[in-house]
Design a protein around this motif. Structure first.
Motif, PDB file in Angstrom:
ATOM      1  N   LEU A 208       4.032  -2.259  -1.152  1.00  0.00           N
ATOM      2  CA  LEU A 208       5.494  -2.138  -1.236  1.00  0.00           C
ATOM      3  C   LEU A 208       6.041  -2.767  -2.517  1.00  0.00           C
ATOM      4  CD1 LEU A 208       6.245  -2.793   2.530  1.00  0.00           C
ATOM      5  CD2 LEU A 208       6.802  -0.700   1.256  1.00  0.00           C
ATOM      6  N   ARG A 209       5.447  -3.873  -2.927  1.00  0.00           N
ATOM      7  CA  ARG A 209       5.875  -4.500  -4.194  1.00  0.00           C
ATOM      8  C   ARG A 209       5.658  -3.534  -5.362  1.00  0.00           C
ATOM      9  NH1 ARG A 209       2.730  -9.419  -5.713  1.00  0.00           N
ATOM     10  NH2 ARG A 209       4.176  -9.519  -7.451  1.00  0.00           N
ATOM     11  N   GLN A 210       4.507  -2.874  -5.354  1.00  0.00           N
ATOM     12  CA  GLN A 210       4.233  -1.920  -6.439  1.00  0.00           C
ATOM     13  C   GLN A 210       5.205  -0.750  -6.386  1.00  0.00           C
ATOM     14  OE1 GLN A 210       0.159  -0.685  -6.862  1.00  0.00           O
ATOM     15  NE2 GLN A 210      -0.649  -2.767  -6.978  1.00  0.00           N
ATOM     16  N   LEU A 211       5.530  -0.295  -5.183  1.00  0.00           N
ATOM     17  CA  LEU A 211       6.485   0.828  -5.055  1.00  0.00           C
ATOM     18  C   LEU A 211       7.859   0.416  -5.557  1.00  0.00           C
ATOM     19  CD1 LEU A 211       5.482   2.236  -1.550  1.00  0.00           C
ATOM     20  CD2 LEU A 211       5.285   3.446  -3.740  1.00  0.00           C
ATOM     21  N   GLU A 212       8.294  -0.781  -5.167  1.00  0.00           N
ATOM     22  CA  GLU A 212       9.615  -1.251  -5.590  1.00  0.00           C
ATOM     23  C   GLU A 212       9.665  -1.359  -7.118  1.00  0.00           C
ATOM     24  OE1 GLU A 212      12.453  -1.641  -4.110  1.00  0.00           O
ATOM     25  OE2 GLU A 212      13.447  -2.532  -5.857  1.00  0.00           O
ATOM     26  N   PHE A 213       8.575  -1.866  -7.700  1.00  0.00           N
ATOM     27  CA  PHE A 213       8.521  -2.016  -9.155  1.00  0.00           C
ATOM     28  C   PHE A 213       8.492  -0.642  -9.849  1.00  0.00           C
ATOM     29  CE2 PHE A 213       6.310  -2.424 -13.186  1.00  0.00           C
ATOM     30  CZ  PHE A 213       6.923  -3.525 -13.759  1.00  0.00           C
ATOM     31  N   GLY A 214       7.653   0.242  -9.326  1.00  0.00           N
ATOM     32  CA  GLY A 214       7.431   1.530  -9.990  1.00  0.00           C
ATOM     33  C   GLY A 214       8.588   2.496  -9.833  1.00  0.00           C
ATOM     34  N   TYR A 215       9.354   2.348  -8.741  1.00  0.00           N
ATOM     35  CA  TYR A 215      10.421   3.334  -8.485  1.00  0.00           C
ATOM     36  C   TYR A 215      11.801   2.677  -8.462  1.00  0.00           C
ATOM     37  CZ  TYR A 215       6.608   6.513  -7.438  1.00  0.00           C
ATOM     38  OH  TYR A 215       5.478   7.279  -7.533  1.00  0.00           O
ATOM     39  N   SER A 216      11.851   1.413  -8.815  1.00  0.00           N
ATOM     40  CA  SER A 216      13.080   0.588  -8.900  1.00  0.00           C
ATOM     41  C   SER A 216      14.228   1.066  -7.997  1.00  0.00           C
ATOM     42  CB  SER A 216      13.542   0.461 -10.347  1.00  0.00           C
ATOM     43  OG  SER A 216      13.536   1.710 -10.980  1.00  0.00           O
ATOM     44  N   GLY A 217      14.075   0.768  -6.734  1.00  0.00           N
ATOM     45  CA  GLY A 217      15.156   1.048  -5.789  1.00  0.00           C
ATOM     46  C   GLY A 217      15.397   2.523  -5.562  1.00  0.00           C
ATOM     47  N   ASN A 218      14.396   3.345  -5.773  1.00  0.00           N
ATOM     48  CA  ASN A 218      14.538   4.793  -5.631  1.00  0.00           C
ATOM     49  C   ASN A 218      13.220   5.369  -5.110  1.00  0.00           C
ATOM     50  OD1 ASN A 218      16.411   6.742  -5.823  1.00  0.00           O
ATOM     51  ND2 ASN A 218      16.418   6.837  -8.075  1.00  0.00           N
ATOM     52  N   ILE A 219      12.777   4.849  -3.977  1.00  0.00           N
ATOM     53  CA  ILE A 219      11.427   5.157  -3.499  1.00  0.00           C
ATOM     54  C   ILE A 219      11.444   6.388  -2.596  1.00  0.00           C
ATOM     55  CG2 ILE A 219       9.451   4.240  -2.196  1.00  0.00           C
ATOM     56  CD1 ILE A 219      10.475   1.455  -2.926  1.00  0.00           C
ATOM     57  N   PRO A 220      10.552   7.344  -2.856  1.00  0.00           N
ATOM     58  CA  PRO A 220      10.539   8.532  -1.987  1.00  0.00           C
ATOM     59  C   PRO A 220      10.145   8.172  -0.547  1.00  0.00           C
ATOM     60  CG  PRO A 220       8.638   8.499  -3.472  1.00  0.00           C
ATOM     61  CD  PRO A 220       9.539   7.391  -3.907  1.00  0.00           C
ATOM     62  N   TYR A 221      10.704   8.896   0.398  1.00  0.00           N
ATOM     63  CA  TYR A 221      10.251   8.761   1.781  1.00  0.00           C
ATOM     64  C   TYR A 221       8.766   9.110   1.787  1.00  0.00           C
ATOM     65  CZ  TYR A 221      15.062   8.705   3.634  1.00  0.00           C
ATOM     66  OH  TYR A 221      16.355   8.378   3.943  1.00  0.00           O
ATOM     67  N   LEU A 222       7.982   8.273   2.460  1.00  0.00           N
ATOM     68  CA  LEU A 222       6.540   8.543   2.463  1.00  0.00           C
ATOM     69  C   LEU A 222       5.858   7.911   3.665  1.00  0.00           C
ATOM     70  CD1 LEU A 222       5.147   5.660   1.519  1.00  0.00           C
ATOM     71  CD2 LEU A 222       5.710   6.458  -0.740  1.00  0.00           C
ATOM     72  N   THR A 223       4.647   8.348   3.905  1.00  0.00           N
ATOM     73  CA  THR A 223       3.799   7.679   4.899  1.00  0.00           C
ATOM     74  C   THR A 223       2.477   7.338   4.214  1.00  0.00           C
ATOM     75  OG1 THR A 223       2.858   9.773   5.643  1.00  0.00           O
ATOM     76  CG2 THR A 223       4.738   8.954   6.869  1.00  0.00           C
ATOM     77  N   ILE A 224       2.002   6.126   4.511  1.00  0.00           N
ATOM     78  CA  ILE A 224       0.701   5.691   3.994  1.00  0.00           C
ATOM     79  C   ILE A 224      -0.106   5.175   5.178  1.00  0.00           C
ATOM     80  CG2 ILE A 224      -0.474   3.889   2.638  1.00  0.00           C
ATOM     81  CD1 ILE A 224       1.816   4.003   0.646  1.00  0.00           C
ATOM     82  N   HIS A 225      -1.374   5.548   5.219  1.00  0.00           N
ATOM     83  CA  HIS A 225      -2.292   4.941   6.181  1.00  0.00           C
ATOM     84  C   HIS A 225      -3.528   4.569   5.388  1.00  0.00           C
ATOM     85  CE1 HIS A 225      -4.767   5.063  10.133  1.00  0.00           C
ATOM     86  NE2 HIS A 225      -4.568   3.856   9.680  1.00  0.00           N
ATOM     87  N   ASP A 226      -3.846   3.279   5.375  1.00  0.00           N
ATOM     88  CA  ASP A 226      -4.774   2.813   4.351  1.00  0.00           C
ATOM     89  C   ASP A 226      -5.698   1.734   4.878  1.00  0.00           C
ATOM     90  OD1 ASP A 226      -5.671   2.908   1.787  1.00  0.00           O
ATOM     91  OD2 ASP A 226      -4.081   1.684   0.921  1.00  0.00           O
ATOM     92  N   LYS A 227      -6.927   1.771   4.418  1.00  0.00           N
ATOM     93  CA  LYS A 227      -7.868   0.663   4.651  1.00  0.00           C
ATOM     94  C   LYS A 227      -8.940   0.712   3.570  1.00  0.00           C
ATOM     95  CE  LYS A 227     -10.564   3.174   8.067  1.00  0.00           C
ATOM     96  NZ  LYS A 227     -11.004   3.277   9.438  1.00  0.00           N
ATOM     97  N   PRO A 228      -9.592  -0.442   3.321  1.00  0.00           N
ATOM     98  CA  PRO A 228     -10.480  -0.516   2.153  1.00  0.00           C
ATOM     99  C   PRO A 228     -11.822   0.164   2.346  1.00  0.00           C
ATOM    100  CG  PRO A 228     -10.456  -2.627   3.303  1.00  0.00           C
ATOM    101  CD  PRO A 228      -9.440  -1.754   3.992  1.00  0.00           C
ATOM    102  N   ALA A 229     -12.392   0.644   1.227  1.00  0.00           N
ATOM    103  CA  ALA A 229     -13.743   1.204   1.241  1.00  0.00           C
ATOM    104  C   ALA A 229     -14.779   0.096   1.442  1.00  0.00           C
ATOM    105  CB  ALA A 229     -14.008   1.932  -0.078  1.00  0.00           C
ATOM    106  N   PHE A 230     -14.552  -1.070   0.828  1.00  0.00           N
ATOM    107  CA  PHE A 230     -15.499  -2.189   0.913  1.00  0.00           C
ATOM    108  C   PHE A 230     -14.781  -3.453   1.408  1.00  0.00           C
ATOM    109  CE2 PHE A 230     -17.376   0.489  -2.431  1.00  0.00           C
ATOM    110  CZ  PHE A 230     -18.698   0.580  -1.986  1.00  0.00           C
ATOM    111  N   SER A 231     -15.527  -4.265   2.191  1.00  0.00           N
ATOM    112  CA  SER A 231     -14.905  -5.486   2.720  1.00  0.00           C
ATOM    113  C   SER A 231     -14.880  -6.616   1.693  1.00  0.00           C
ATOM    114  CB  SER A 231     -15.640  -5.958   3.976  1.00  0.00           C
ATOM    115  OG  SER A 231     -16.987  -6.277   3.648  1.00  0.00           O
ATOM    116  N   HIS A 232     -15.793  -6.578   0.713  1.00  0.00           N
ATOM    117  CA  HIS A 232     -15.851  -7.644  -0.290  1.00  0.00           C
ATOM    118  C   HIS A 232     -15.327  -7.102  -1.619  1.00  0.00           C
ATOM    119  CE1 HIS A 232     -17.866 -11.415  -1.925  1.00  0.00           C
ATOM    120  NE2 HIS A 232     -17.546 -10.764  -3.017  1.00  0.00           N
ATOM    121  N   ARG A 233     -14.186  -7.625  -2.047  1.00  0.00           N
ATOM    122  CA  ARG A 233     -13.603  -7.191  -3.329  1.00  0.00           C
ATOM    123  C   ARG A 233     -13.255  -8.464  -4.104  1.00  0.00           C
ATOM    124  NH1 ARG A 233     -11.159  -5.081   0.793  1.00  0.00           N
ATOM    125  NH2 ARG A 233      -9.174  -6.082   0.290  1.00  0.00           N
ATOM    126  N   GLY A 234     -14.204  -8.857  -4.968  1.00  0.00           N
ATOM    127  CA  GLY A 234     -14.084 -10.185  -5.554  1.00  0.00           C
ATOM    128  C   GLY A 234     -13.869 -10.210  -7.054  1.00  0.00           C
TER     129      GLY A 234
END
Ligand SMILES: [Zn+2]
Length: 482
Positions: free
Chosen positions: A67-93
């Protein structure tokens, strides 16, 4: 269809027809749903704001970064959207070497902020080295009194005749742990065993095979003086250090090193040779395996997991439960270990080491690297638990230079760690990143201009030559000859 997010979410939909025209970060509702896995989340953005679903704080944090990236990238003008997300790998270091050069708590926090933005979840903190011991251990005060200081620094161009040093107090390390915890990042402290231990041996020379004085090293390299594997007092020392570490670092993992440990001293050492005979070991690599296995047993009793670098597999006797971090490209021993059920973290030197110039490791090369060896059977691919990008700091002596090395490439490793392989697309990634990376500047980090991310041949050659040239001066050449 794309959206300005890095890493790319694994499922998302928008038709860019309707827009939420206020600050989305002020309109978030969160619902916990036990059906979701640890870092999984979903977001629905409509006229009411952002509705987040997840099952843990980690999932909530991942949604928040999106959401922070969306707010930054679309500055208060974010398209209606749906996201369903989970990582490919558990260790991201990400690994930061704070030994060759020292970085303050405030500087580390900036790096942690930036890493969290890209959904990294492990901070591998490299705290002990030949060139400085950086972790306060109350039972052994000389580790930092003597071991954290070197008389001068001789890293090629970065020659500095002034004494250099620094360390983190236990309070400061706890502060970093707490800072990371809030961002769902585990801290993995590293203590180097048995090699890369000159600073430790400078403080307590009796822990080496010869017992002779060893200097804190002033230049880069691999050094023959290492911890003795034959003396019982070495194990007692290591257990005591680790006990203090486990009190500071509540996470699951402690990294116990195991790389670049020449066996010259062990071969001549009566203690090491006696230990080998007693245990019926066939070679000195097995002696290293034995040593690390004992540390692993100690950690297991404390409910901790151990990670080592891939060289520790050479003896063939490393305990199955130890996680191996592979820095040598497509190392066969690691592939075999994964095929037998051992867990592997991939940190390939040629692709994920971000301390080399972009001319040598361009962004595309880092991004395109496939961490799972193709010869690994499908059923065993889950044993590649993740990816990690190190920044080693022999030739990086200030925070600005470090951040320029880490970004943009850390973001490429982040996307490989998060986004499923079939969803990855380099051209799209680079385009998205040109927007998102501006956020790290607001956090006080620097990065090179996009025109330098994938340098052309001549530019690359120039960078590589300059880098190699800068590694050496009269003093380093003399030291290398020795
Ligand atoms: Zn020895």
């Amino acid at each position: 269809m794309s959206i300005n997010l890095v890493p790319m979410p694994n499922e998302f939909h928008t038709d860019y027809k309707l827009f939420f025209r206020r600050n989305i970060l002020e309109s978030i509702t969160v619902e916990y749903d036990s059906e979701y896995s640890a870092e999984e989340y979903s977001i629905v953005i409509d006229d009411k704001g952002a509705a987040v679903k997840c099952s843990t704080k980690a999932g909530e944090n991942c949604a928040h970064q999106t959401l922070r990236q969306l707010e930054f990238g679309y500055s208060g003008n974010i398209p209606y959207l749906t996201i369903h997300d989970k990582p490919a790998f558990s260790h991201r270091g990400f690994l930061i070497d704070c030994c060759r050069h020292f970085f303050t708590v405030e500087e580390l926090k900036k790096m942690i902020d930036a890493a969290a933005l890209f959904k990294f979840n492990k901070f591998h903190w490299h705290l002990t080295e030949d060139q400085g011991w950086r972790m306060e251990i109350k039972k052994y005060p000389l580790l930092t009194e003597k071991g954290s200081q070197r008389p001068y620094s001789n890293f090629g161009r970065y020659y500095d005749s002034k004494p250099y040093g620094g360390f983190y107090t236990q309070e400061e390390m706890k502060d970093i742990v707490e800072y990371c915890r809030k961002k769902s990042i585990d801290v993995i402290p590293e203590i180097e065993i048995p090699g890369h231990s000159s600073a430790c041996l400078h403080a307590y020379p009796h822990l080496s095979c010869t017992g002779k004085e060893v200097p804190v090293r002033t230049h880069a390299g691999i050094f023959k003086d290492i911890l003795c594997a034959g003396k019982e007092e070495v194990y007692e020392f290591l257990f005591n250090v680790i006990d203090e570490m486990t009190a500071i670092f509540p996470g699951e993992y402690i990294h116990i090193g195991g790389d670049e440990a020449p066996k010259d001293r062990w071969k001549e050492c009566p203690h090491c040779n006696r230990k080998m005979r007693e245990l019926g070991l066939e070679n000195y690599e097995q002696l290293q395996g034995y040593m690390l296995n004992r540390i692993y047993d100690h950690l297991q009793k404390k409910g901790k997991q151990a990670i080592t670098w891939n060289e520790s597999l050479r003896g063939g006797n490393l305990e199955k439960g130890i996680i191996v971090q592979n820095w040598m490209e497509k190392n066969d021993e690691c592939t075999i270990r994964a095929s037998q059920g051992g867990k592997i973290i991939v940190s390939d030197f040629f692709h994920y080491y971000v301390n080399y110039p972009l001319g040598m490791t361009p962004l595309k090369k880092t991004y395109m690297y496939e961490p799972i060896p193709s010869e690994l059977h499908e059923n065993m691919r889950k044993n590649i638990i993740g990816v990690e990008t190190p920044v080693w700091t022999e030739f990086i002596d200030n925070f600005e230079d470090m951040s320029k090395m880490c970004f943009p490439r850390m973001a490429a490793v982040a996307e490989t760690g998060w986004t499923n392989r079939d969803k990855k697309d380099y051209v799209d990634f680079k385009h998205r990143l040109t927007y998102v990376i501006r956020m790290v500047e607001e956090m006080g980090l620097k990065y090179p201009d996009v025109s330098q991310w994938d340098p052309r041949f001549l530019q690359s050659a120039k960078q590589v030559i300059k880098f190699a040239y800068n590694m050496y001066n009269k003093e380093t050449v003399k030291a290398l000859r020795k």
